[in-house]
Design a protein around this motif. Structure first.
Motif, PDB file in Angstrom:
ATOM      1  N   LEU A  21       0.834  -1.202   0.000  1.00  0.00           N
ATOM      2  CA  LEU A  21       0.000   0.000   0.000  1.00  0.00           C
ATOM      3  C   LEU A  21       0.869   1.252   0.000  1.00  0.00           C
ATOM      4  O   LEU A  21       1.672   1.441   0.909  1.00  0.00           O
ATOM      5  CB  LEU A  21      -0.911   0.029   1.237  1.00  0.00           C
ATOM      6  N   PRO A  22       0.709   2.122  -0.986  1.00  0.00           N
ATOM      7  CA  PRO A  22       1.572   3.303  -1.057  1.00  0.00           C
ATOM      8  C   PRO A  22       1.334   4.316   0.065  1.00  0.00           C
ATOM      9  O   PRO A  22       2.164   5.173   0.290  1.00  0.00           O
ATOM     10  CB  PRO A  22       1.243   3.916  -2.418  1.00  0.00           C
ATOM     11  N   ILE A  23       0.221   4.222   0.780  1.00  0.00           N
ATOM     12  CA  ILE A  23      -0.044   5.207   1.829  1.00  0.00           C
ATOM     13  C   ILE A  23       0.555   4.820   3.170  1.00  0.00           C
ATOM     14  O   ILE A  23       0.523   5.585   4.118  1.00  0.00           O
ATOM     15  CB  ILE A  23      -1.561   5.456   2.007  1.00  0.00           C
ATOM     16  N   MET A  24       1.131   3.625   3.250  1.00  0.00           N
ATOM     17  CA  MET A  24       1.670   3.147   4.518  1.00  0.00           C
ATOM     18  C   MET A  24       3.169   2.907   4.359  1.00  0.00           C
ATOM     19  O   MET A  24       3.589   2.245   3.416  1.00  0.00           O
ATOM     20  CB  MET A  24       0.968   1.853   4.915  1.00  0.00           C
ATOM     21  N   PRO A  25       3.980   3.428   5.278  1.00  0.00           N
ATOM     22  CA  PRO A  25       5.427   3.242   5.130  1.00  0.00           C
ATOM     23  C   PRO A  25       5.837   1.796   5.397  1.00  0.00           C
ATOM     24  O   PRO A  25       5.154   1.063   6.093  1.00  0.00           O
ATOM     25  CB  PRO A  25       6.007   4.178   6.193  1.00  0.00           C
ATOM     26  N   TRP A  74      12.195   7.483  -2.079  1.00  0.00           N
ATOM     27  CA  TRP A  74      11.112   6.535  -2.331  1.00  0.00           C
ATOM     28  C   TRP A  74       9.992   6.698  -1.301  1.00  0.00           C
ATOM     29  O   TRP A  74       8.820   6.770  -1.650  1.00  0.00           O
ATOM     30  CB  TRP A  74      11.652   5.110  -2.316  1.00  0.00           C
ATOM     31  N   ALA A  75      10.349   6.769  -0.020  1.00  0.00           N
ATOM     32  CA  ALA A  75       9.351   6.886   1.043  1.00  0.00           C
ATOM     33  C   ALA A  75       8.562   8.184   0.917  1.00  0.00           C
ATOM     34  O   ALA A  75       7.327   8.187   1.001  1.00  0.00           O
ATOM     35  CB  ALA A  75      10.031   6.810   2.416  1.00  0.00           C
ATOM     36  N   ILE A  76       9.250   9.281   0.695  1.00  0.00           N
ATOM     37  CA  ILE A  76       8.568  10.578   0.589  1.00  0.00           C
ATOM     38  C   ILE A  76       7.662  10.611  -0.631  1.00  0.00           C
ATOM     39  O   ILE A  76       6.518  11.071  -0.556  1.00  0.00           O
ATOM     40  CB  ILE A  76       9.598  11.725   0.560  1.00  0.00           C
ATOM     41  N   THR A  77       8.161  10.105  -1.747  1.00  0.00           N
ATOM     42  CA  THR A  77       7.353  10.085  -2.972  1.00  0.00           C
ATOM     43  C   THR A  77       6.088   9.250  -2.792  1.00  0.00           C
ATOM     44  O   THR A  77       4.986   9.691  -3.112  1.00  0.00           O
ATOM     45  CB  THR A  77       8.185   9.537  -4.153  1.00  0.00           C
ATOM     46  N   ILE A 106       3.571  15.380   7.630  1.00  0.00           N
ATOM     47  CA  ILE A 106       4.387  15.206   8.841  1.00  0.00           C
ATOM     48  C   ILE A 106       5.247  13.950   8.702  1.00  0.00           C
ATOM     49  O   ILE A 106       6.428  13.947   9.060  1.00  0.00           O
ATOM     50  CB  ILE A 106       3.504  15.151  10.106  1.00  0.00           C
ATOM     51  N   GLY A 107       4.660  12.881   8.168  1.00  0.00           N
ATOM     52  CA  GLY A 107       5.435  11.658   7.900  1.00  0.00           C
ATOM     53  C   GLY A 107       6.583  11.940   6.940  1.00  0.00           C
ATOM     54  O   GLY A 107       7.709  11.467   7.139  1.00  0.00           O
ATOM     55  N   ASP A 108       6.322  12.735   5.903  1.00  0.00           N
ATOM     56  CA  ASP A 108       7.381  13.123   4.974  1.00  0.00           C
ATOM     57  C   ASP A 108       8.485  13.879   5.692  1.00  0.00           C
ATOM     58  O   ASP A 108       9.678  13.650   5.447  1.00  0.00           O
ATOM     59  CB  ASP A 108       6.813  14.008   3.855  1.00  0.00           C
ATOM     60  N   LEU A 109       8.112  14.781   6.572  1.00  0.00           N
ATOM     61  CA  LEU A 109       9.092  15.566   7.315  1.00  0.00           C
ATOM     62  C   LEU A 109       9.955  14.673   8.205  1.00  0.00           C
ATOM     63  O   LEU A 109      11.178  14.849   8.283  1.00  0.00           O
ATOM     64  CB  LEU A 109       8.389  16.642   8.154  1.00  0.00           C
TER      65      LEU A 109
END
Length: 130
Positions: A21-25, A74-77, A106-109
């Protein structure tokens, strides 16, 4: 089976879901799973450290407390695109959509602020599995 092993399995499962799932790290869950297995199951910890996809990331984190630039990008994208798209498609417009999208930012940060591993010198051999 002890608590650390159960937690390791839970976080490994969450990491697997995050890979789909792209919305979950993925990486944070895999790192936490490795930490749990380091306390409870040397066999599982060794397996994770030697994993072809996540082993290098786990070894980098354990040794240097850093994440590669490639993993960070990758994670931020994925969180931004997946989270933004999901918010736009499934969350009603208004304050709630801004709150959900803000959570992804916030997760991106958090990922952005993780220490980045130094780049390997040109021509250096790939790290061998320990």
């Amino acid at each position: 089976m002890n608590l650390w092993t159960l937690l390791g399995m839970l976080f490994l499962a969450l990491g697997f879901i995050g890979a789909l799932l792209p919305i979950m790290p993925t990486v944070p869950f895999v790192l936490v799973a490795a930490a749990c297995f380091a306390r409870s199951s040397p066999k599982m910890h060794r397996w994770m450290r030697q994993h072809r996809r996540f082993g290098r990331t786990i070894r980098n984190w354990e040794k240097n407390r850093c994440v590669s630039r490639r993993m960070k990008v990758w994670a931020i994208t994925m969180m931004t695109l997946g989270g933004g798209t999901s918010t736009w498609l499934f969350v009603p417009p208004g304050w709630m959509s801004w709150a959900v999208f803000g959570t992804f930012l916030i997760g991106d940060l958090v990922v952005l602020l993780l220490r980045e591993c130094p780049a390997a010198p040109a021509g250096a051999e790939k790290e061998k599995t320990e």
